[in-house]
Scaffold this motif. Structure first.
Motif, PDB file in Angstrom:
ATOM      1  N   THR A 114       0.697  -1.074   0.004  1.00 20.56           N
ATOM      2  CA  THR A 114       0.018   0.200   0.038  1.00 20.56           C
ATOM      3  C   THR A 114       0.897   1.391  -0.082  1.00 20.56           C
ATOM      4  O   THR A 114       0.455   2.205  -0.563  1.00 20.56           O
ATOM      5  N   VAL A 159       2.161   1.663  -3.428  1.00 23.79           N
ATOM      6  CA  VAL A 159       0.872   2.234  -4.192  1.00 23.79           C
ATOM      7  C   VAL A 159       0.696   3.664  -4.093  1.00 23.79           C
ATOM      8  O   VAL A 159       0.521   4.252  -4.944  1.00 23.79           O
ATOM      9  N   SER A 200       2.034   2.299  -9.441  1.00 29.40           N
ATOM     10  CA  SER A 200       1.026   2.146  -8.350  1.00 29.40           C
ATOM     11  C   SER A 200      -0.029   1.084  -8.966  1.00 29.40           C
ATOM     12  O   SER A 200      -0.365   0.309  -8.161  1.00 29.40           O
ATOM     13  N   THR A 221       1.412  -2.539  -9.072  1.00 21.36           N
ATOM     14  CA  THR A 221       1.515  -3.037  -7.702  1.00 21.36           C
ATOM     15  C   THR A 221       0.028  -3.304  -6.882  1.00 21.36           C
ATOM     16  O   THR A 221      -0.156  -4.424  -6.429  1.00 21.36           O
ATOM     17  N   THR A 222      -0.939  -2.735  -7.413  1.00 19.09           N
ATOM     18  CA  THR A 222      -2.120  -2.711  -7.009  1.00 19.09           C
ATOM     19  C   THR A 222      -2.656  -4.304  -7.310  1.00 19.09           C
ATOM     20  O   THR A 222      -3.156  -5.002  -6.717  1.00 19.09           O
TER      21      THR A 222
END
Length: 228
Positions: A32, A35, A214, A217-218
């Motif tokens: 997180t 992100v 981001s 990665t999410t």
């Protein structure tokens, strides 16, 4: 009756997808952070650019916001983004351990993270009228040279990371995401190549790179099996 007692068959493809589907709470926290790095950095830069006297998005790079009386804000922005990106790299390493791209992908993201710390420590040179009252011409200094070198190495590492991370995306069934992750580096590098004549193209290319990191990665955090 025997049909009801037979264990469901699980294909290797299903296994590869589910392997990314349940990261621990600690790993989710670091992912997180990774992100959040791009959106927070860009939002802070856009707000500063709109508020700082003399700053022009078509003529000045976000890095130059670290100059002048209020430059410490952008320096902190660089430092915080670097820390968040490094945490995200650690989360990627743990998530992808033993899987395609699990070594080099996170390592390249870590290089990108360190480049932000170098950018914070070695600010860009003045030029294009910023900070307010500065000359139009840019005179290269030692710290400006280090800043440019760090940014170049950092974004080359990020582009390489996208190519490497296309592998675990494809292995998890996210074929569209994998294809896009091989195309985005081309757009990012095109923005860098156009920077000599269009600073805004450079800013857009760099911003796209951060936002795409981001996004993937999410995707790797959620472990969705959607193939689109």
């Amino acid at each position: 009756m025997t049909d009801t007692l037979t264990s469901p068959r699980i294909s290797p493809r299903t296994t590869s997808r589910s392997a990314l589907s349940a990261p621990s709470a600690a790993v989710r926290a670091t992912m997180t952070a990774g992100v959040a790095a791009g959106p927070l950095f860009l939002a802070a830069g856009l707000i500063q650019g709109a508020a700082r006297d003399g700053f022009d998005f078509t003529r000045n790079a976000l890095s130059q916001l670290a100059l002048g009386e209020d430059g410490w804000i952008q320096a902190v922005n660089f430092a915080v983004a670097g820390a968040l990106l490094l945490a995200g790299a650690g989360g990627l390493r743990r998530t992808l351990r033993g899987r395609p791209g699990g070594t080099w992908g996170p390592a390249l993201v870590a290089v990108f993270a360190v480049s932000f710390w170098l950018a914070a420590a070695f600010p860009a040179d003045t030029g294009a009228g910023f900070p307010a009252g500065a000359a139009e011409e840019t005179v290269m200094t030692g710290h400006g040279t280090v800043h440019m070198a760090a940014g170049t190495v950092g974004y080359l590492a990020l582009c390489a990371a996208f190519l490497v991370l296309a592998r675990p995306l494809a292995a998890a069934g996210h074929r569209g995401w994998a294809r896009a992750s091989r195309i985005v580096p081309v757009v990012v590098l095109a923005g860098f190549m156009a920077s000599a004549t269009a600073v805004l193209a450079f800013t857009c290319g760099a911003g796209l790179g951060m936002l795409w990191l981001s996004a993937i990665t999410t995707r790797l955090t959620t472990g969705s099996t959607t193939t689109h």
